[in-house]
Design a protein around this motif. Structure first.
Motif, PDB file in Angstrom:
ATOM      1  N   GLN A 294       0.838  -1.196   0.000  1.00  0.00           N
ATOM      2  CA  GLN A 294       0.000   0.000   0.000  1.00  0.00           C
ATOM      3  C   GLN A 294       0.877   1.252   0.000  1.00  0.00           C
ATOM      4  O   GLN A 294       0.599   2.227  -0.710  1.00  0.00           O
ATOM      5  N   ALA A 295       1.947   1.219   0.780  1.00  0.00           N
ATOM      6  CA  ALA A 295       2.872   2.354   0.800  1.00  0.00           C
ATOM      7  C   ALA A 295       3.455   2.605  -0.580  1.00  0.00           C
ATOM      8  O   ALA A 295       3.632   3.753  -1.009  1.00  0.00           O
ATOM      9  N   ARG A 296       3.734   1.532  -1.302  1.00  0.00           N
ATOM     10  CA  ARG A 296       4.343   1.671  -2.629  1.00  0.00           C
ATOM     11  C   ARG A 296       3.399   2.378  -3.603  1.00  0.00           C
ATOM     12  O   ARG A 296       3.835   3.171  -4.430  1.00  0.00           O
ATOM     13  N   VAL A 297       2.104   2.101  -3.504  1.00  0.00           N
ATOM     14  CA  VAL A 297       1.161   2.796  -4.389  1.00  0.00           C
ATOM     15  C   VAL A 297       1.093   4.272  -4.025  1.00  0.00           C
ATOM     16  O   VAL A 297       1.027   5.140  -4.901  1.00  0.00           O
ATOM     17  N   HIS A 298       1.096   4.598  -2.726  1.00  0.00           N
ATOM     18  CA  HIS A 298       1.149   6.010  -2.335  1.00  0.00           C
ATOM     19  C   HIS A 298       2.403   6.676  -2.899  1.00  0.00           C
ATOM     20  O   HIS A 298       2.361   7.846  -3.306  1.00  0.00           O
ATOM     21  N   ALA A 299       3.513   5.949  -2.927  1.00  0.00           N
ATOM     22  CA  ALA A 299       4.737   6.508  -3.486  1.00  0.00           C
ATOM     23  C   ALA A 299       4.578   6.794  -4.978  1.00  0.00           C
ATOM     24  O   ALA A 299       5.026   7.838  -5.466  1.00  0.00           O
ATOM     25  N   VAL A 300       3.952   5.884  -5.696  1.00  0.00           N
ATOM     26  CA  VAL A 300       3.699   6.103  -7.128  1.00  0.00           C
ATOM     27  C   VAL A 300       2.864   7.364  -7.330  1.00  0.00           C
ATOM     28  O   VAL A 300       3.064   8.118  -8.293  1.00  0.00           O
ATOM     29  N   LEU A 301       1.942   7.628  -6.403  1.00  0.00           N
ATOM     30  CA  LEU A 301       1.100   8.820  -6.468  1.00  0.00           C
ATOM     31  C   LEU A 301       1.789  10.051  -5.880  1.00  0.00           C
ATOM     32  O   LEU A 301       1.182  11.119  -5.796  1.00  0.00           O
ATOM     33  N   ASN A 302       3.049   9.902  -5.489  1.00  0.00           N
ATOM     34  CA  ASN A 302       3.852  10.987  -4.896  1.00  0.00           C
ATOM     35  C   ASN A 302       3.237  11.504  -3.599  1.00  0.00           C
ATOM     36  O   ASN A 302       3.343  12.692  -3.279  1.00  0.00           O
ATOM     37  N   GLU A 303       2.617  10.622  -2.842  1.00  0.00           N
ATOM     38  CA  GLU A 303       2.031  10.978  -1.555  1.00  0.00           C
ATOM     39  C   GLU A 303       2.994  10.517  -0.459  1.00  0.00           C
ATOM     40  O   GLU A 303       2.829   9.465   0.156  1.00  0.00           O
ATOM     41  N   GLN A 304       3.994  11.357  -0.210  1.00  0.00           N
ATOM     42  CA  GLN A 304       5.116  10.952   0.624  1.00  0.00           C
ATOM     43  C   GLN A 304       4.710  10.725   2.075  1.00  0.00           C
ATOM     44  O   GLN A 304       5.155   9.753   2.705  1.00  0.00           O
ATOM     45  N   TYR A 305       3.872  11.597   2.623  1.00  0.00           N
ATOM     46  CA  TYR A 305       3.505  11.449   4.036  1.00  0.00           C
ATOM     47  C   TYR A 305       2.789  10.117   4.265  1.00  0.00           C
ATOM     48  O   TYR A 305       3.113   9.372   5.200  1.00  0.00           O
ATOM     49  N   ALA A 306       1.809   9.819   3.428  1.00  0.00           N
ATOM     50  CA  ALA A 306       1.066   8.559   3.582  1.00  0.00           C
ATOM     51  C   ALA A 306       1.996   7.373   3.396  1.00  0.00           C
ATOM     52  O   ALA A 306       1.889   6.370   4.131  1.00  0.00           O
ATOM     53  N   CYS A 307       2.910   7.473   2.445  1.00  0.00           N
ATOM     54  CA  CYS A 307       3.855   6.385   2.216  1.00  0.00           C
ATOM     55  C   CYS A 307       4.737   6.153   3.439  1.00  0.00           C
ATOM     56  O   CYS A 307       4.882   5.010   3.898  1.00  0.00           O
ATOM     57  N   GLU A 308       5.292   7.213   3.991  1.00  0.00           N
ATOM     58  CA  GLU A 308       6.205   7.055   5.126  1.00  0.00           C
ATOM     59  C   GLU A 308       5.475   6.559   6.368  1.00  0.00           C
ATOM     60  O   GLU A 308       6.028   5.787   7.164  1.00  0.00           O
ATOM     61  N   ARG A 309       4.232   6.980   6.549  1.00  0.00           N
ATOM     62  CA  ARG A 309       3.456   6.494   7.702  1.00  0.00           C
ATOM     63  C   ARG A 309       3.271   4.978   7.606  1.00  0.00           C
ATOM     64  O   ARG A 309       3.439   4.243   8.584  1.00  0.00           O
ATOM     65  N   LEU A 310       2.927   4.505   6.425  1.00  0.00           N
ATOM     66  CA  LEU A 310       2.720   3.070   6.237  1.00  0.00           C
ATOM     67  C   LEU A 310       4.023   2.294   6.340  1.00  0.00           C
ATOM     68  O   LEU A 310       4.045   1.165   6.845  1.00  0.00           O
ATOM     69  N   LEU A 311       5.116   2.873   5.860  1.00  0.00           N
ATOM     70  CA  LEU A 311       6.408   2.200   6.005  1.00  0.00           C
ATOM     71  C   LEU A 311       6.764   2.021   7.481  1.00  0.00           C
ATOM     72  O   LEU A 311       7.358   1.006   7.865  1.00  0.00           O
TER      73      LEU A 311
END
Length: 445
Positions: A294-311
């Motif tokens: 899920q974090a990886r898809v946020h990264a593809v969408l350039n949604e860094q905060y959501a990505c880092e929270r999930l990581l």
């Protein structure tokens, strides 16, 4: 016009390539037809660029293509390019997800999926919402352990699943798809004898779900994306029939990556989020695997905060994973694979230094048996090196994997190699770039 020759390994990577093949048209044939109706439209190079996905035809050209293909003009007004093109048969995700319907879908799919050579996603708009809704209606209790059938033929078959997973890892998808098809045919025959209900049938449906995950991923790796999505949807239905929501979540995760790489990140995010929703009681390794996707898809969408929270959540789950039981299919998600998925997030977010550090760890920990994944990591490291301006190191990474990419059957790694090589074009006068080109001439053709 004469039907152009196609080998059994042909992949139609764009709907236009598939549509003209149905009419027996080569790129040159289509260009000539366009040239008769459209000023400046009769060049084969234009058709090739359209089918590469890098350029779209203007509306005048699209109207002529629609006329040639027999597509009503009003369809162009409803759907954007290339979605209005004839894509071949599309499967429906609607209908009641009963064991009987799953068995019918299995019987209709065996044999057909191996022959599907479409290299593009066909899942219609709105289908992803249906899949997510069906998943949410399943209930998310951790599945019970099914015993019984001791000494039965299923006991002899079940140990073949890890063997098939390993075989796909070692040799790539192109060489495994027919084996998976034969195994699905066999399990389907066993299901016919069980009446679709009871512990024996649930166990067999779980085998179908695992086989569909293997077959779907093998299809992704070989470039057969339409077959992959059909495998994954069949697997979700089988996981539902087998009472195994964790296997269903794993298949949602696989479908999510397929859609993200096919340029549909919002659909991918919906499925990835749906997979994570029901994993609170799942083994920590499974939670980590689904959360990092899920974090990886946020990264593809350039949604860094959501990505880092999930990581952060995935890291916490991985810290609990050692020694905890998990499904067999989740054991591959070890420290090396976790580091690689974190690297993929950094790569998508353009955090190239962080990406390279994670890839160094992934490469160091990676088992030798997963050589294809090792090639992928080297290609990602090469891209990071280019982005960081270290052209010589990028070429070293690429030179290391040229024989493995050329000798392997991974369409995805071949595509990655070509993409990284395109990044090196501004530096082609440098000696190490010239050396790379000389070694990789076959891959660059």
């Amino acid at each position: 016009m004469a039907q152009p020759p196609f080998s059994s390994a042909t992949v139609f990577n764009h709907p236009l390539a598939f549509a003209r093949q149905q009419l027996g048209l080569s790129q040159r044939d289509l260009a000539l037809l366009l040239g008769r109706r459209l000023r400046g439209g009769g060049r084969q190079e234009k058709v090739a660029r359209w089918e590469s996905g890098t350029v779209e035809p203007d509306m005048d050209a699209q109207l002529v293509i629609a006329e040639i293909l027999g597509v009503p003009a009003d369809r162009l007004r409803k759907l954007l390019w290339p979605n209005w093109l004839p894509m071949g048969g599309q499967f429906s995700v609607e209908g009641v997800w009963t064991p009987e319907n799953c068995q019918s879908l299995l019987e209709a799919s065996v044999g057909e999926l191996v022959l599907d050579r479409r290299g593009f996603v066909t899942l219609a708009a709105g289908s992803v919402d249906i899949l997510a809704r069906e998943w949410r209606s399943v209930g998310h209790a951790v599945p019970e352990v099914l015993g019984g059938m001791t000494g039965d033929i299923a006991d002899s078959f079940e140990p073949r699943l890890p063997w098939l997973r390993d075989l796909e890892d070692l040799h790539g998808g192109g060489r495994v798809r027919r084996l998976v098809d034969a195994e699905l045919r066999f399990v389907g025959e066993l299901l016919q004898d069980t009446g679709h209900r009871g512990p024996q049938s649930r166990r067999l449906f779980r085998m179908v779900a695992d086989l569909c995950r293997i077959g779907g991923w093998a299809s992704v790796d070989a470039g057969y994306l339409a077959a992959a999505e059909r495998y994954f949807v069949l697997g979700m239905r089988a996981a539902r029939a087998g009472g195994d929501p964790l296997a269903g979540a794993n298949l949602l995760k696989c479908m999510s990556l397929l859609l993200a790489e096919a340029g549909r990140p919002r659909d991918a995010l919906l499925l990835a989020g749906s997979a994570v929703e029901g994993t609170a009681g799942a083994p920590p390794r499974v939670r980590a695997m689904l959360t990092v996707r899920q974090a990886r898809v946020h990264a593809v969408l350039n949604e860094q905060y959501a990505c880092e929270r999930l990581l952060g959540l995935a890291e916490s789950a991985m810290a609990e994973a050692d020694g905890e039981p998990c499904p067999d299919w989740a054991t591959y998600f070890d420290a090396a694979e976790y580091a690689a998925q974190v690297a993929a997030c950094h790569l998508a977010l353009r955090n190239f230094a962080d990406c390279d550090r994670s890839l160094e760890r992934a490469t160091r920990l990676q088992p030798a048996s997963r050589a294809r994944d090792g090639v992928t990591y080297q290609l990602w490291r090469a891209e990071s090196a280019v982005r960081l301006g270290d052209i010589e190191r990028a070429c070293v990474h690429l030179m290391d994997v040229v024989p493995l990419v050329a000798g392997g059957s991974s369409s995805r790694n071949r595509l990655r190699f070509r993409r990284v090589r395109r990044l090196l074009r501004p530096h082609r006068a440098l000696p190490y770039v010239r050396d790379l080109d000389a070694q990789a001439v076959a891959l660059l053709a």
